[in-house]
Design a protein around this motif. Structure first.
Motif, PDB file in Angstrom:
ATOM      1  N   PRO A 125      38.363  29.371  37.073  1.00  0.00           N
ATOM      2  CA  PRO A 125      39.311  29.763  36.499  1.00  0.00           C
ATOM      3  C   PRO A 125      39.715  31.111  36.812  1.00  0.00           C
ATOM      4  CG  PRO A 125      38.097  28.484  35.014  1.00  0.00           C
ATOM      5  CD  PRO A 125      37.168  28.812  36.080  1.00  0.00           C
ATOM      6  N   PRO A 126      40.803  31.513  37.024  1.00  0.00           N
ATOM      7  CA  PRO A 126      41.190  32.953  37.394  1.00  0.00           C
ATOM      8  C   PRO A 126      41.151  33.943  36.171  1.00  0.00           C
ATOM      9  CG  PRO A 126      43.074  31.639  37.475  1.00  0.00           C
ATOM     10  CD  PRO A 126      42.126  30.704  37.305  1.00  0.00           C
ATOM     11  N   ASP A 127      41.229  33.476  34.922  1.00  0.00           N
ATOM     12  CA  ASP A 127      41.212  34.537  33.881  1.00  0.00           C
ATOM     13  C   ASP A 127      39.764  34.330  33.354  1.00  0.00           C
ATOM     14  OD1 ASP A 127      41.548  31.871  32.849  1.00  0.00           O
ATOM     15  OD2 ASP A 127      42.713  32.604  31.161  1.00  0.00           O
ATOM     16  N   GLN A 128      38.717  33.813  33.764  1.00  0.00           N
ATOM     17  CA  GLN A 128      37.347  33.790  33.151  1.00  0.00           C
ATOM     18  C   GLN A 128      36.571  34.637  34.146  1.00  0.00           C
ATOM     19  OE1 GLN A 128      36.783  32.343  30.183  1.00  0.00           O
ATOM     20  NE2 GLN A 128      39.089  32.170  30.081  1.00  0.00           N
ATOM     21  N   PRO A 129      35.627  35.155  33.388  1.00  0.00           N
ATOM     22  CA  PRO A 129      34.613  36.035  34.297  1.00  0.00           C
ATOM     23  C   PRO A 129      33.719  35.102  35.242  1.00  0.00           C
ATOM     24  CG  PRO A 129      34.251  36.426  32.005  1.00  0.00           C
ATOM     25  CD  PRO A 129      35.211  35.107  32.055  1.00  0.00           C
TER      26      PRO A 129
END
Length: 463
Positions: A263-267
């Motif tokens: 996911p692009p918004d998760q580390p």
């Protein structure tokens, strides 16, 4: 520069009539390399001299056809995608026996001491050729890091002369992360595996390879989207959460799939991915099994969404990314040698070449012109003066890449041990380089009475 032109004409005349090469009479800077100024150590100098710098030399379809031809016709290449389920013992021992044989000349260790017969016996015994079964079941695997390919199952470094420790005669080449291989034999101590890759067959440290079925191996190798490494040797970001992919070096031309599941918004490994590319890299577990793990490559590290267009400008710029890198026989010293240098440059544009100098110079899949003792000085010189940017010039044991001309004289960039040239008093001056360097071609002396052009064996033109 009229003096340089006059000198060039004298040198050309000397070669054409078969007399010894004229002494170099051109500017010699503090570096000792005649005719090379600071400005010439920038790719921009050479690109600016090209009238068709960004014109495609080969498009994607032509490169694919070239690669298919080299893979099909060149005996040094291996089609590991289509091996049978089992291999006869003779084929496996034949691969191993090309490298792992009793040395016929004296060898010396890093301290300058002779390598005795008992040491060689132990190394050959570790190869365990007598343990190769009548039928070998190949195991498909993938390199998980930059790993040395060796001629013998040992880390021992050996040399041809006492005190000369640059060229390890047991070193052959290198695998890069993600390179598919087929494992066909294991050493007696279990520490080494003999593998066959597309371009080379040799011994590698066993813990550098992870295993899985062939379908999974090649699905990952062919996966899209991907990044192609265009820098010399960038590294993934440091990550304590995933040591196996932390600061992993990725050399020029390596193709690495992107991890599209993150996911692009998760580390990713404790870090935001928004300033990086999320790569999918091979990892080996304690049992040797292969899995794939995300890793970050900063966007400011040189990579591209596909292989670079094959243009003369790109050939020059990619070659100069290695300028000053230490010479490393068989990709040793975390570098590369002359043939590794030119093949890695072309690999960043999608061209797959044979690994070694001799194989490149005579490859039936490449466009080449061969030269023998029957070819005159005049014919050789004419060919040298007709060289184009990107052409590869071969002499025994060495290859150079043409980058352009200054006052009509061809210049090359190459990974080279040194340069010799004739001084006004007739003596030779030798400059130790041991790096990727820019030099003029014509003044370079192969011996006291022969130039590089005199010893030219082949010109390969990637077309």
């Amino acid at each position: 520069m009229p003096l340089l032109r006059q000198t060039l004409l004298v040198a050309l005349l000397a070669l054409a009539i078969g007399t010894p090469a004229a002494a170099v009479d051109m500017p010699v800077p503090a570096s000792g390399i005649p005719g090379v100024s600071d400005a010439q150590l920038s790719p921009d100098f050479w690109v600016a001299r090209l009238a068709d710098a960004d014109k495609l030399v080969l498009d994607r379809a032509a490169i694919a056809a070239l690669n298919e031809r080299v893979a099909r016709l060149d005996p040094s290449m291996h089609d590991i995608r289509h091996l049978p389920a089992t291999l006869p013992r003779a084929q496996v021992t034949g691969w191993i026996g090309k490298l792992t044989t009793r040395p016929t000349k004296p060898l010396f260790d890093a301290e300058g001491k002779p390598v005795d017969a008992s040491t060689i016996d132990a190394i050959l015994g570790n190869a365990a050729l007598d343990a190769v079964p009548a039928q070998v079941t190949p195991r498909y695997g993938m390199a998980v890091r930059r790993a040395a390919l060796r001629g013998y199952p040992t880390d021992r470094r050996v040399f041809s002369r006492a005190g000369d420790t640059d060229i390890d005669r047991f070193q052959e080449s290198t695998l890069f992360p993600g390179d598919p291989v087929v494992a066909v034999h294991t050493s007696k101590d279990g520490q080494w595996t003999f593998v066959v890759s597309a371009r080379y067959a040799a011994w590698v440290r066993s813990d550098g390879i992870a295993y899985r079925d062939a379908a999974a191996i090649f699905a990952h190798a062919d996966a899209t989207p991907y990044r192609v490494i265009t820098g010399a040797k960038p590294k993934t970001v440091y990550t304590p959460e995933a040591p196996a992919v932390s600061e992993l070096q990725l050399d020029m031309g390596t193709r690495v799939p992107l991890d599209t599941t993150a996911p692009p918004d998760q580390p990713v490994n404790g870090q935001s991915p928004y300033t990086s590319w999320v790569l999918s890299l091979p990892v080996r577990d304690a049992q040797g099994a292969l899995s794939f793990h995300p890793a970050l490559l900063q966007r400011n590290q040189d990579s591209a969404p596909d292989y670079l267009p094959l243009t003369r400008a790109n050939v020059v710029r990619q070659a100069f990314r290695f300028l000053g890198e230490r010479y490393g026989w068989g990709h040793a010293y975390n570098g590369r040698d002359c043939s590794g240098f030119v093949s890695d440059v072309y690999r960043s544009m999608g061209v797959q070449m044979p690994r070694n100098t001799r194989d490149q110079s005579i490859s039936p899949g490449l466009t080449h012109t061969l030269y023998t003792d029957k070819d005159s000085h005049e014919a050789r010189l004419k060919a040298a003066m007709a060289l184009e940017v990107g052409d590869l010039v071969y002499i025994p044991g060495h290859v150079m890449m043409v980058i352009g001309k200054v006052d009509g004289q061809p210049y090359v960039i190459h990974d080279v041990g040194g340069m010799s040239w004739k001084q006004p008093d007739g003596s030779l001056r030798r400059v130790v380089l041991n790096e990727v360097s820019v030099t003029p071609l014509l003044p370079m002396m192969f011996s006291d009475d022969a130039t590089f052009v005199d010893r030219m064996t082949s010109i390969v033109r990637i077309r």
